[in-house]
Scaffold this motif. Structure first.
Motif, PDB file in Angstrom:
ATOM      1  N   PRO A   2       0.820  -1.204   0.000  1.00 37.98           N
ATOM      2  CA  PRO A   2       0.000   0.000   0.000  1.00 37.98           C
ATOM      3  C   PRO A   2       0.857   1.257   0.000  1.00 37.98           C
ATOM      4  CG  PRO A   2      -0.121  -1.107   2.121  1.00 37.98           C
ATOM      5  CD  PRO A   2       0.733  -1.955   1.243  1.00 37.98           C
ATOM      6  N   CYS A   3       0.288   2.311  -0.519  1.00 39.80           N
ATOM      7  CA  CYS A   3       0.962   3.598  -0.497  1.00 39.80           C
ATOM      8  C   CYS A   3      -0.085   4.684  -0.412  1.00 39.80           C
ATOM      9  CB  CYS A   3       1.842   3.794  -1.731  1.00 39.80           C
ATOM     10  SG  CYS A   3       0.955   3.821  -3.276  1.00 39.80           S
ATOM     11  N   THR A   4       0.363   5.845  -0.013  1.00 35.73           N
ATOM     12  CA  THR A   4      -0.526   6.990   0.057  1.00 35.73           C
ATOM     13  C   THR A   4      -0.449   7.728  -1.265  1.00 35.73           C
ATOM     14  OG1 THR A   4      -0.051   7.161   2.388  1.00 35.73           O
ATOM     15  CG2 THR A   4      -1.082   9.064   1.349  1.00 35.73           C
ATOM     16  N   MET A   5      -1.601   7.980  -1.879  1.00 36.38           N
ATOM     17  CA  MET A   5      -1.605   8.627  -3.169  1.00 36.38           C
ATOM     18  C   MET A   5      -1.600  10.131  -3.015  1.00 36.38           C
ATOM     19  SD  MET A   5      -4.090   7.828  -6.301  1.00 36.38           S
ATOM     20  CE  MET A   5      -4.771   9.263  -7.102  1.00 36.38           C
ATOM     21  N   LYS A   6      -0.823  10.781  -3.844  1.00 37.03           N
ATOM     22  CA  LYS A   6      -0.759  12.234  -3.873  1.00 37.03           C
ATOM     23  C   LYS A   6      -1.779  12.746  -4.888  1.00 37.03           C
ATOM     24  CE  LYS A   6       2.632  15.876  -4.590  1.00 37.03           C
ATOM     25  NZ  LYS A   6       4.011  16.166  -4.953  1.00 37.03           N
ATOM     26  N   ALA A   7      -2.455  13.832  -4.580  1.00 38.56           N
ATOM     27  CA  ALA A   7      -3.422  14.411  -5.511  1.00 38.56           C
ATOM     28  C   ALA A   7      -2.694  14.949  -6.741  1.00 38.56           C
ATOM     29  CB  ALA A   7      -4.193  15.530  -4.832  1.00 38.56           C
ATOM     30  N   HIS A   8      -3.304  14.785  -7.904  1.00 38.17           N
ATOM     31  CA  HIS A   8      -2.699  15.196  -9.158  1.00 38.17           C
ATOM     32  C   HIS A   8      -3.609  16.157  -9.893  1.00 38.17           C
ATOM     33  CE1 HIS A   8       0.105  12.036  -8.358  1.00 38.17           C
ATOM     34  NE2 HIS A   8      -0.883  11.185  -8.282  1.00 38.17           N
ATOM     35  N   ALA A   9      -3.002  17.099 -10.581  1.00 36.20           N
ATOM     36  CA  ALA A   9      -3.766  18.082 -11.345  1.00 36.20           C
ATOM     37  C   ALA A   9      -4.372  17.458 -12.594  1.00 36.20           C
ATOM     38  CB  ALA A   9      -2.866  19.254 -11.728  1.00 36.20           C
ATOM     39  N   SER A  10      -3.646  16.526 -13.213  1.00 36.61           N
ATOM     40  CA  SER A  10      -4.175  15.917 -14.433  1.00 36.61           C
ATOM     41  C   SER A  10      -3.735  14.470 -14.530  1.00 36.61           C
ATOM     42  CB  SER A  10      -3.703  16.701 -15.659  1.00 36.61           C
ATOM     43  OG  SER A  10      -2.300  16.614 -15.759  1.00 36.61           O
ATOM     44  N   GLU A  11      -4.564  13.678 -15.147  1.00 38.08           N
ATOM     45  CA  GLU A  11      -4.263  12.272 -15.362  1.00 38.08           C
ATOM     46  C   GLU A  11      -3.563  12.114 -16.708  1.00 38.08           C
ATOM     47  OE1 GLU A  11      -4.737   9.710 -13.183  1.00 38.08           O
ATOM     48  OE2 GLU A  11      -5.266  11.316 -11.809  1.00 38.08           O
ATOM     49  N   PRO A  12      -2.718  11.089 -16.849  1.00 35.74           N
ATOM     50  CA  PRO A  12      -2.053  10.879 -18.125  1.00 35.74           C
ATOM     51  C   PRO A  12      -3.049  10.503 -19.222  1.00 35.74           C
ATOM     52  CG  PRO A  12      -1.495   9.140 -16.558  1.00 35.74           C
ATOM     53  CD  PRO A  12      -2.326  10.144 -15.831  1.00 35.74           C
TER      54      PRO A  12
END
Length: 100
Positions: A2-12
């Motif tokens: 498991p990991c903590t996901m960082k918020a992203h401005a845009s998806e690939p």
């Protein structure tokens, strides 16, 4: 893992994800050393038995940089989940990593 996901401005984009998926498929399971951006790296790749989850952890050898993510193949498509970093960093690493 498991990991903590960082918020992203845009998806690939789908095209970038497709290239990423192809490059990831070329990496063998287990530990491999190689280069990324002309620096030595070590990476560990693990795939689930059903091949629907891939985990990668890489670290710059002799440095402090790391890359880590989970990649899921779902019935509805693929999902990239970077661990505490931007998707672009993960994608750049997989596309640019050259095993030795």
């Amino acid at each position: 893992m498991p990991c903590t996901m960082k918020a992203h401005a845009s998806e690939p984009s789908p095209e970038v994800l497709s290239r990423f998926e192809e490059a990831l498929a070329q990496l063998s399971d287990g530990y491999v050393q190689g280069t990324f951006e002309d620096r030595p790296w070590g990476a560990t790749i693990r795939r689930s038995a059903d091949q629907r989850r891939i985990w990668l952890y890489g670290e710059q050898l002799g440095g402090t940089d790391v890359v880590s993510f989970n990649f899921y193949v779902l019935d509805t498509g693929v999902v990239l989940k970077p661990c505490e970093m931007a998707s672009s960093k993960v994608i750049d690493f997989v596309l640019g990593f050259r095993p030795t």
